[in-house]
Write an enzyme that holds these catalytic residues in place. Structure first.
Site, PDB file in Angstrom:
ATOM      1  N   TYR A 274       0.812  -1.207   0.000  1.00  0.00           N
ATOM      2  CA  TYR A 274       0.000   0.000   0.000  1.00  0.00           C
ATOM      3  C   TYR A 274       0.854   1.270   0.000  1.00  0.00           C
ATOM      4  O   TYR A 274       0.419   2.315  -0.446  1.00  0.00           O
ATOM      5  CB  TYR A 274      -0.851   0.065   1.272  1.00  0.00           C
ATOM      6  CG  TYR A 274      -1.875  -1.011   1.453  1.00  0.00           C
ATOM      7  CD1 TYR A 274      -2.882  -1.222   0.518  1.00  0.00           C
ATOM      8  CD2 TYR A 274      -1.871  -1.793   2.596  1.00  0.00           C
ATOM      9  CE1 TYR A 274      -3.846  -2.189   0.713  1.00  0.00           C
ATOM     10  CE2 TYR A 274      -2.836  -2.764   2.806  1.00  0.00           C
ATOM     11  CZ  TYR A 274      -3.824  -2.958   1.867  1.00  0.00           C
ATOM     12  OH  TYR A 274      -4.781  -3.910   2.070  1.00  0.00           O
ATOM     13  N   THR A 310      -2.569  -6.662  -6.514  1.00  0.00           N
ATOM     14  CA  THR A 310      -2.489  -5.573  -5.546  1.00  0.00           C
ATOM     15  C   THR A 310      -2.844  -6.063  -4.148  1.00  0.00           C
ATOM     16  O   THR A 310      -3.523  -7.079  -3.979  1.00  0.00           O
ATOM     17  CB  THR A 310      -3.450  -4.427  -5.892  1.00  0.00           C
ATOM     18  OG1 THR A 310      -4.802  -4.824  -5.589  1.00  0.00           O
ATOM     19  CG2 THR A 310      -3.345  -4.015  -7.345  1.00  0.00           C
ATOM     20  N   ASP A 311      -2.416  -5.311  -3.162  1.00  0.00           N
ATOM     21  CA  ASP A 311      -2.901  -5.550  -1.806  1.00  0.00           C
ATOM     22  C   ASP A 311      -4.392  -5.211  -1.771  1.00  0.00           C
ATOM     23  O   ASP A 311      -4.926  -4.560  -2.667  1.00  0.00           O
ATOM     24  CB  ASP A 311      -2.100  -4.719  -0.799  1.00  0.00           C
ATOM     25  CG  ASP A 311      -1.988  -5.412   0.546  1.00  0.00           C
ATOM     26  OD1 ASP A 311      -2.912  -6.185   0.903  1.00  0.00           O
ATOM     27  OD2 ASP A 311      -0.994  -5.187   1.257  1.00  0.00           O
ATOM     28  N   TRP A 312      -5.058  -5.625  -0.721  1.00  0.00           N
ATOM     29  CA  TRP A 312      -6.524  -5.613  -0.697  1.00  0.00           C
ATOM     30  C   TRP A 312      -7.087  -4.197  -0.493  1.00  0.00           C
ATOM     31  O   TRP A 312      -6.684  -3.478   0.402  1.00  0.00           O
ATOM     32  CB  TRP A 312      -7.003  -6.526   0.419  1.00  0.00           C
ATOM     33  CG  TRP A 312      -7.195  -7.979   0.063  1.00  0.00           C
ATOM     34  CD1 TRP A 312      -8.174  -8.786   0.569  1.00  0.00           C
ATOM     35  CD2 TRP A 312      -6.440  -8.812  -0.829  1.00  0.00           C
ATOM     36  NE1 TRP A 312      -8.061 -10.064   0.026  1.00  0.00           N
ATOM     37  CE2 TRP A 312      -7.011 -10.094  -0.831  1.00  0.00           C
ATOM     38  CE3 TRP A 312      -5.336  -8.589  -1.658  1.00  0.00           C
ATOM     39  CZ2 TRP A 312      -6.529 -11.153  -1.602  1.00  0.00           C
ATOM     40  CZ3 TRP A 312      -4.842  -9.633  -2.433  1.00  0.00           C
ATOM     41  CH2 TRP A 312      -5.434 -10.889  -2.401  1.00  0.00           C
TER      42      TRP A 312
END
Length: 593
Positions: A274, A310-312
């Site tokens: 992020y 991607t991260d969540w």
């Protein structure tokens, strides 16, 4: 038990296991609609009922979901399973989800992923308690042993347990370097040292994937590229006040080293973090939107050819535990959801983690903002992995076998042994350890009294005791937000009111302190006055008492230093390892007993 039927003679080429993976991918891709391609680009959370049923629209669930709708109507087929159940229920849930997918137009099987679920931490944003799986120390504890063979054995056992219930992507290892002592995510790392982390991640990836990805592999999603350790003030970028990632010590390449090692052994997937880099030559946007990092560095310079997810939660605001959290669109907060998705695709990512809005990507293509050929590049990678993992040919698992494999005695024994090995003896005044008294009177805090009774005579006050054993945990600051409260952040030292009762026991009776190090605790007073101080990174009461009483040998060495004060922590540089002044215990500390 479900079985996958053999392809019919009139079946499509992608259904024929005799054909090459490239042929099958090309045939299937050519048959997909735009909507089906877009669905493949989303990898979101999926809960289950404890009895093995999928959660459907309108069901009561801690995390509401519409399993059938996402698979059939939104053409999604990558899911991150949260929650846990018995191995039979997990296998039956997996088969039920695959049955739904088998009924779609193209029958594309579901790929199920999971956060770590083999240790003692429960944080729905990062890990799941072991439950019926074999229980091991956290990753930071595996690092304390410094044994690549142990890491490989763990990963191989975890692979077999995952396969038994249908889990095919590990949302780990986490190979960020723990260079900022306050950062909440250190327990999932291999510590602060790039060399040790690089060595261990290669053993980890090989244990899960084998020498190459195949039908008996679990794909690893290595995170968080390009290294999430150097967070400003140690705050976590799940939250707006933790979004800045900084390199005041100029150690950016140091944090990249473990990722180079993971790519070298064929890690299948990569997750950008992020964090929003500040003060570098990178664009000051979160790494999931950062073309210079994903395409320029990861794809072109490091030659990574796998999947980038991607991260969540980068695109849309969403409720977590009933509280609204803004999208982690750091640096691009001003963009609309479609604009964020387009920027991320342009950066080079293949999948959006924790999102379920494929219609946004469909509209981007129809409007001309994104070329459909760009989607095809990602879809090829995603389909290829499904074929290589064998999901099209063997989509179901055997619930009977799952019960036999998950948490069997061999696997539990290996995990228990690793717990004991990982313990790190830091203080041993006057040879307190091992305890030689055959059955001492024991005053304990934080341990199961029934377990204690197997080692000595439990008493209720320090005054009655020959020996005290206190189980303590690294301090942290309370955060009011329910989700953030699970990420232990902020201070690392005990307050005066917390420390006073601990020191009273230490002064009243010889005391063994068992200290859980999810982060590097600041404990100079405890280290000075404890008869013995033993660090753990996820271990049972039995494991710790076995070491204390000489029934097992602790082998651990500190995977990061323990600072002397919060002032020393605040003065250190977040990207530089072992950077606090005059630590109580340096990196690598640990005594032979």
């Amino acid at each position: 038990m479900h079985t996958t039927p053999a392809p019919r003679p009139d079946g499509h080429p992608y259904q024929d296991p005799a054909r090459s993976v490239d042929e099958r991918v090309a045939d299937l891709l050519a048959r997909m609609t735009l909507e089906e391609k877009a669905g493949l680009l989303f990898h979101t959370i999926l809960p289950m009922h404890p009895d093995g049923r999928p959660v459907e629209d309108g069901d009561e669930s801690v995390i509401p979901s519409d399993t059938t709708g996402m698979i059939r109507d939104q053409a999604m087929n990558h899911f991150n399973l949260v929650g846990t159940a018995g191995p039979r229920q997990l296998a039956e849930w997996h088969n039920a989800v695959q049955e739904i997918a088998a009924g779609t137009r193209l029958g594309i099987p579901v790929t199920v992923s999971t956060d770590p679920r083999h240790s003692f931490t429960l944080n729905i944003g990062a890990s799941i308690h072991a439950g019926d799986f074999s229980a091991w120390p956290e990753a930071i504890g595996l690092a304390a042993v410094r044994d690549p063979e142990l890491v490989h054995r763990f990963a191989d056992i975890a692979r077999r347990e995952y396969l038994a219930v249908g889990l095919r992507v590990a949302l780990h290892p986490q190979i960020d370097l723990a260079t900022e002592p306050r950062w909440a995510r250190q327990v999932g790392t291999f510590g602060a040292d790039a060399g040790l982390t690089s060595e261990l991640v290669q053993a980890y990836v090989r244990g899960f994937q084998g020498e190459s990805l195949g039908p008996r592999s679990v794909a690893t999603m290595v995170k968080h590229f390009p290294g999430g350790g150097p967070q400003k003030d140690g705050e976590d970028p799940h939250f707006p006040h933790g979004k800045e990632q900084v390199y005041p010590g100029g150690m950016r390449d140091y944090h990249l080293a473990p990722f180079r090692a993971a790519i070298e052994v064929g890690a299948a997937q990569m997750m950008p973090y992020y964090g929003q880099p500040i003060g570098t030559d990178w664009e000051e946007v979160g790494f999931g939107f950062n073309k210079g990092v994903v395409t320029g560095l990861l794809r072109e310079e490091l030659d990574f050819r796998g999947i980038v997810c991607t991260d969540w939660g980068l695109l849309t605001d969403a409720p977590i535990f009933g509280e609204l959290h803004q999208a982690r669109a750091w640096g691009v907060e001003h963009l609309t959801v479609p604009e964020r998705a387009a920027k991320s695709l342009d950066a080079g990512v293949d999948q959006f983690g924790g999102e379920e809005c494929p219609e946004v990507v469909v509209e981007l293509v129809r409007s001309g903002r994104v070329d459909e050929r760009r989607l095809d590049d990602s879809v090829r990678r995603l389909l290829r992995e499904k074929f290589v993992l064998g999901l099209f040919d063997h989509r179901y698992v055997d619930p009977d076998a799952a019960e036999e494999i998950v948490g069997n005695s061999e696997f539990r024994g290996a995990g228990a042994e690793a717990q004991r090995r990982s313990l790190t003896v830091l203080v041993n005044h006057e040879r307190t350890l091992p305890v030689t008294h055959p059955r001492p009177r024991l005053y304990t805090e934080g341990l199961d009294r029934a377990v204690v009774a197997r080692y000595g005579e439990p008493v209720t006050t320090p005054a009655e005791a020959d020996l005290a054993v206190l189980r303590l945990f690294t301090p942290y600051e309370y955060r009011a937000n329910r989700f953030e409260s699970m990420f232990h952040s902020g201070r690392l030292d005990f307050t005066e009111s917390e420390l006073a009762p601990i020191l009273r026991v230490l002064d009243a009776v010889p005391t063994i302190v068992l200290l859980n190090l999810e982060r590097p605790a600041v404990v100079p007073e405890i280290a000075e006055r404890a008869a013995a101080l033993v660090a753990d990174y996820g271990a049972s009461d039995e494991a710790m008492l076995d070491v204390a009483f000489g029934r097992a040998r602790a082998e651990g060495r500190l995977p990061f230093e323990l600072p002397r004060s919060m002032a020393a922590v605040e003065s250190s540089r977040p990207d530089v390892p072992h950077d606090t002044a005059d630590p109580v215990f340096p990196f690598g500390a640990g005594l032979e007993v």
